[in-house]
Design a protein around this motif. Structure first.
Motif, PDB file in Angstrom:
ATOM      1  N   GLU A 146      -8.217   9.094 -27.039  1.00 39.44           N
ATOM      2  CA  GLU A 146      -9.677   8.518 -26.402  1.00 39.44           C
ATOM      3  C   GLU A 146      -9.708   7.282 -26.548  1.00 39.44           C
ATOM      4  O   GLU A 146      -9.515   6.542 -27.585  1.00 39.44           O
ATOM      5  N   THR A 147     -10.379   6.418 -25.489  1.00 40.44           N
ATOM      6  CA  THR A 147     -10.143   5.081 -25.197  1.00 40.44           C
ATOM      7  C   THR A 147     -11.115   4.642 -26.647  1.00 40.44           C
ATOM      8  O   THR A 147     -10.723   3.445 -27.010  1.00 40.44           O
ATOM      9  N   GLY A 148     -12.313   5.195 -26.960  1.00 42.17           N
ATOM     10  CA  GLY A 148     -12.963   4.357 -28.209  1.00 42.17           C
ATOM     11  C   GLY A 148     -12.340   4.649 -29.333  1.00 42.17           C
ATOM     12  O   GLY A 148     -12.051   3.759 -30.108  1.00 42.17           O
ATOM     13  N   ALA A 149     -11.466   5.694 -29.618  1.00 41.57           N
ATOM     14  CA  ALA A 149     -10.873   5.655 -30.992  1.00 41.57           C
ATOM     15  C   ALA A 149      -9.438   4.946 -30.955  1.00 41.57           C
ATOM     16  O   ALA A 149      -9.112   4.208 -31.829  1.00 41.57           O
ATOM     17  N   PHE A 150      -8.903   4.587 -29.681  1.00 43.34           N
ATOM     18  CA  PHE A 150      -7.875   3.682 -29.365  1.00 43.34           C
ATOM     19  C   PHE A 150      -8.139   2.181 -29.639  1.00 43.34           C
ATOM     20  O   PHE A 150      -7.762   1.372 -30.582  1.00 43.34           O
ATOM     21  N   LEU A 151      -9.581   1.797 -29.081  1.00 38.77           N
ATOM     22  CA  LEU A 151      -9.972   0.440 -29.410  1.00 38.77           C
ATOM     23  C   LEU A 151     -10.449   0.309 -30.938  1.00 38.77           C
ATOM     24  O   LEU A 151     -10.149  -0.873 -31.486  1.00 38.77           O
ATOM     25  N   ARG A 178       2.236   4.282 -15.241  1.00 38.22           N
ATOM     26  CA  ARG A 178       1.260   3.082 -14.644  1.00 38.22           C
ATOM     27  C   ARG A 178      -0.231   3.335 -14.670  1.00 38.22           C
ATOM     28  O   ARG A 178      -0.974   2.225 -14.787  1.00 38.22           O
ATOM     29  N   SER A 179      -0.941   4.442 -14.624  1.00 41.26           N
ATOM     30  CA  SER A 179      -2.146   4.685 -14.676  1.00 41.26           C
ATOM     31  C   SER A 179      -2.574   4.234 -15.861  1.00 41.26           C
ATOM     32  O   SER A 179      -3.862   3.607 -16.402  1.00 41.26           O
ATOM     33  N   ALA A 180      -1.841   4.498 -17.208  1.00 37.61           N
ATOM     34  CA  ALA A 180      -2.178   4.096 -18.436  1.00 37.61           C
ATOM     35  C   ALA A 180      -2.453   2.576 -18.443  1.00 37.61           C
ATOM     36  O   ALA A 180      -2.961   1.745 -19.338  1.00 37.61           O
ATOM     37  N   VAL A 197     -21.790   4.550 -38.301  1.00 43.26           N
ATOM     38  CA  VAL A 197     -21.656   5.964 -38.288  1.00 43.26           C
ATOM     39  C   VAL A 197     -21.677   6.493 -36.846  1.00 43.26           C
ATOM     40  O   VAL A 197     -21.915   7.741 -36.828  1.00 43.26           O
ATOM     41  N   MET A 198     -21.676   5.600 -35.942  1.00 45.87           N
ATOM     42  CA  MET A 198     -21.861   6.162 -34.505  1.00 45.87           C
ATOM     43  C   MET A 198     -20.273   6.495 -34.174  1.00 45.87           C
ATOM     44  O   MET A 198     -19.399   6.013 -34.558  1.00 45.87           O
ATOM     45  N   PRO A 199     -20.488   7.356 -33.215  1.00 43.37           N
ATOM     46  CA  PRO A 199     -19.118   8.044 -32.484  1.00 43.37           C
ATOM     47  C   PRO A 199     -18.250   6.646 -32.018  1.00 43.37           C
ATOM     48  O   PRO A 199     -18.919   5.940 -31.255  1.00 43.37           O
ATOM     49  N   HIS A 200     -16.920   6.519 -32.378  1.00 47.36           N
ATOM     50  CA  HIS A 200     -16.342   5.678 -31.683  1.00 47.36           C
ATOM     51  C   HIS A 200     -16.197   5.814 -30.047  1.00 47.36           C
ATOM     52  O   HIS A 200     -16.275   4.537 -29.388  1.00 47.36           O
ATOM     53  N   ALA A 201     -16.439   7.040 -29.651  1.00 47.57           N
ATOM     54  CA  ALA A 201     -16.097   7.346 -28.026  1.00 47.57           C
ATOM     55  C   ALA A 201     -17.496   6.309 -27.337  1.00 47.57           C
ATOM     56  O   ALA A 201     -17.443   6.029 -26.361  1.00 47.57           O
ATOM     57  N   VAL A 202     -18.484   6.091 -28.289  1.00 45.87           N
ATOM     58  CA  VAL A 202     -19.757   5.520 -27.718  1.00 45.87           C
ATOM     59  C   VAL A 202     -19.829   3.980 -28.170  1.00 45.87           C
ATOM     60  O   VAL A 202     -19.945   3.106 -27.372  1.00 45.87           O
TER      61      VAL A 202
END
Length: 371
Positions: A108-113, A13-15, A235-240
């Protein structure tokens, strides 16, 4: 215009809630935890994309994906599978086209997106083939060039400057021939935020330049500058870059490095005009010295960089991002006017606003808004 729907099938549910929050500004999320219920929705509702967990109640995620491909309504919708591990069975499913991408649980959310946007972007690119040949050519050339730059910067090697020039020439040609509205409309269906923004800024600058009488050769220079201005974000981190919310102080420090990074990428590639490099490094500089990376003041900012800053801000305001919905064009132009003087060159802002009003181009840049 209603937001497109995506199906999220997940036991956790939280996901499900996190995904709904992640997609809230671009999609309407329909979330379920049961495989059979997911299949019922597949047969009754049109979806733009699907995120399906490997583990579901009553039916596995892979079984759901197989059934989706056999359905009529959503058979060609991109599917991302979320699994504990990418097993040989899952690899086979990807090769067969049953699922398009697979990410690990807890990614991690950024990598998922990044993966999700890439998947949906590929679908949009396939749809470009059905467009007018010249429109399709502009979009295809821009996308291939963008991918080439990303690959080159990742490998720390120069990219071919002729590709950037070709993007600019085709884009200016679309403006001159009156096809630019079709290019912008098709572009809005792509999910790569930075790519969409870069080509939008290129179009804005070249269109604005033509309206105020800039000769065609210099229009190409403006288009090159607009398209290349955010190359450093590759070249910026996906998380950002893909964080679905405000950046904290440390993350702001990281993202602000993209201007200098863009300059470095461009300087390493022979044949890039100096003006294009200047725009990449200076489009976040502000008249009062509060910009970055160098805190330039007033006349230290060249004219093209000053105009590019206006195009960049306007496009960013109307864009839908993972952390905000886009503003309506009229509201974005009003906000742009509020920045004139201390931050943006006021005479350029005034002329830019008038051009956007008089031509209706502002509405072509903005993505469709929810009714």
């Amino acid at each position: 215009m209603q937001r497109a729907k995506i199906l999220v099938a997940c036991q956790d549910r939280s996901a499900r809630q996190r995904l709904a929050e992640t997609f809230r500004f671009r999609y309407q999320t329909v979330a379920v935890d049961d495989g059979w219920l997911a299949l019922h929705l597949v047969n009754t509702t049109a979806f733009e994309a699907m995120v399906i967990a490997e583990r579901l109640d009553s039916l596995s995620g892979l079984d759901v994906a197989v059934s989706v491909r056999e359905s009529g309504r959503n058979a060609h919708v991109p599917i991302m599978l979320v699994a504990r591990a990418i097993t040989p069975v899952i690899r086979e499913m990807i090769e067969r086209g049953v699922v398009d991408r697979c990410v690990a649980e807890g990614v991690e959310t950024g990598a998922f997106l990044f993966e999700f946007n890439s998947m949906c972007g590929e679908r949009a690119e396939r749809a470009w083939a059905a467009l007018d040949a010249d429109v399709s050519r502009v979009l295809g050339t821009a996308r291939r060039t963008y991918s080439h730059v990303f690959a080159a910067s990742t490998a720390d090697v120069p990219f071919d400057a002729k590709l950037l020039d070709e993007v600019a020439r085709q884009l200016v040609g679309a403006i001159v021939d009156g096809r630019i509205s079709a290019v912008m409309q098709a572009l809005q269906g792509h999910d790569d935020y930075t790519f969409v923004h870069s080509l939008s800024v290129a179009a804005v600058l070249a269109f604005f330049g033509r309206q105020i009488g800039i000769r065609e050769g210099d229009l190409c220079l403006m288009a090159q500058a607009g398209f290349a201005h955010d190359f450093g974000k590759r070249v910026m981190p996906h998380a950002v870059l893909y964080k679905p919310g405000p950046l904290d102080t440390a993350q702001m420090v990281v993202i602000r490095r993209h201007a200098a990074a863009a300059g470095q990428i461009l300087r390493c590639s022979p044949g890039i005009p100096a003006e294009v490099i200047n725009v990449a490094e200076r489009h976040h500089e502000r008249l009062d010295g509060t910009g970055y990376p160098n805190g330039l003041v007033g006349a230290q900012i060249d004219d093209l960089s000053a105009v590019a800053a206006i195009g960049d801000v306007f496009s960013a305001l109307v864009d839908n991002r993972c952390y905000k919905p886009g503003y309506a064009p009229e509201e974005a132009l009003r906000m742009l006017g509020d920045m004139a003087g201390p931050h943006l060159e006021p005479n350029y802002v005034k002329t830019f606003t008038q051009v956007m009003h008089d031509t209706g181009f502002a509405s072509w840049v903005a993505p469709p808004r929810e009714a």
